[in-house]
Design an enzyme around this catalytic site. Structure first.
Site: not given
Ligand code: SAH
Ligand code: SF4
Length: 384
Positions: A112, A125, A132, A136, A139, A355
């Site tokens: 993405e 971005c 990942c 976190c 997220c 984000c």
């Protein structure tokens, strides 16, 4: 341009010579591409320059378009080498013009990339990994776990394809931020090579001031980034005590705030350059006025600016965005202490392009994320 040849270029040269499996040409920097053509096909250096320009400056999609390469060379490359590793899948535009581009890559994974229009200074971005590993808790991408690193070619091809798709309608892409899916410094070899191509004058030709790598704080790789590149650095700070930071960012157990700040003090900055601290404001977790005051202390001897990002919600998260008053009061403390502080406008929320909203996790987060999240799910403070 004489430098030693790495084993990966030699391997690719053998592969290109044999033509058994296609070599991804965008995996190689300008210097490496010259070496590759020389080693594999005994072509002089300037052929590598020509090929490099076709890939990036002219954004060629087929070898046929590369008219200043001989027919013979084009025929050799066709079938033995590949121009683009990403297959464009779709564009999803939010009400505010932010557009999420999705691409399919080898093995079916989806990459993405988010295009954020802003008049003259449009930002792209880009992602560095599928998923990942760092877990976190706030997220969305973390909930996927790490599927795999993106290759250099998959990183730079996001930019080539976005330029092709978005430029005509919407103006130039002026800024690149490594703030999409993944932790760029967890895939640092490919990210450094991608930066080389992004900055190359015959390549994507970005100014180093317009390329920003955002990291959750992988200290050894921060040192390496500073030694091997000169792009801009952003740090996801997100908490002001080790206790809170470790609760929401497990990486803080490995490299705590002291070590992180020491690394940033050593980071090479030229005149008037600043490190950006990103701070996701989460209700009841990191949004007190004491937190704001501690940001002032933590950053006072580092040339820096602070980006406040209101928490972007996503399915099944226990976290919430603080009230407008809380965020304004937080910002005001920083302003009063002469900190350069910006409030990031939330873009793309309705298409999950903001984000921390990228990715396609299943219903279950990986155990290391769930363990941390359960604490918040049971914690009355967050849901009060
Ligand atoms: N892995 C890198 C870059 C990708 S994340 C990093 O962590 O810096 C990009 C930014 O999105 C980071 O600053 C991160 O703190 C922020 N972010 C993650 N989840 C978010 C959410 N739910 N709402 C708002 N920002 C979020
Ligand atoms: Fe990874 Fe960055 Fe999300 Fe943390 S905030 S899980 S490091 S993408």
């Amino acid at each position: 341009m004489t430098s030693s040849i790495s084993a990966r270029v030699l391997d690719a040269a053998t592969q290109l010579g044999e033509g058994a499996e296609e070599v991804d040409l965008k995996n190689f920097t300008h210097v490496e591409l010259r070496q590759l053509l020389k080693e594999a096909l005994d072509e002089p250096g300037f052929r590598g320059d020509q090929l490099f320009k076709w890939l990036y400056e002219k954004r060629a999609e087929t070898f046929d378009q590369m008219t200043n390469l001989s027919k013979d060379l084009r025929a050799k490359l066709d079938g033995a080498a590949r121009i683009s590793p990403l297959e464009f899948e779709g564009a999803h535009e939010s009400g505010d013009g932010t557009t999420k581009l999705t691409f399919k890559c080898d093995g079916g994974a989806v990459v993405e990339t988010v295009y954020i229009p802003a008049g003259e200074r449009n930002t792209l971005c880009i992602s560095s990994q599928v998923g990942c590993a760092l877990g976190c808790t706030f997220c969305y991408t973390a909930k996927m776990g790490l599927k795999r690193n993106l290759t250099t070619a998959e990183i730079v091809d996001q930019v080539v394809q976005a330029r092709r798709k978005m430029t005509d309608a919407n103006g130039r892409i002026g800024n690149i931020v490594f703030m999409g899916m993944g932790e760029p410094l967890h895939n640092v070899d490919n990210v450094i090579r991608a930066i080389d191509i992004l900055l190359d004058g015959d390549g994507l030709n970005f100014s180093r001031r317009k390329v920003t790598v955002s990291t959750s704080g992988m200290v050894p790789a921060i040192h390496r980034l500073g030694e091997e590149t000169n792009v801009q650095l952003a740090i996801s700070l997100n908490a002001t005590t080790d206790e809170t930071r470790s609760q929401i960012m497990p990486i803080n157990d490995r490299w705590g705030l002291d070590e992180l700040m020491d690394a940033l003090r050593d980071y090479p900055l030229t005149n008037r350059e600043r490190i950006t601290f990103e701070y996701v404001l989460i209700k009841g977790v990191n949004d007190t006025l004491d937190d704001a005051r501690r940001i002032v202390e933590l950053t006072e001897d580092i040339p820096s600016k602070i980006n406040l990002i209101p928490f972007n919600p996503h399915p099944r998260t226990p976290f919430e965005t603080p009230s407008e008053e809380t965020m304004a009061a937080f910002q005001q403390v920083l302003v009063e202490h002469n900190v350069a502080v910006f409030r990031r406008r939330t873009r793309g929320r309705d298409e999950m392009a903001a984000c921390g909203q990228l990715g396609k996790p299943g219903d279950k987060e990986p155990p290391h994320v769930r363990r941390k999240l359960d604490k918040f799910r049971n914690d009355s403070v967050v849901n009060a």
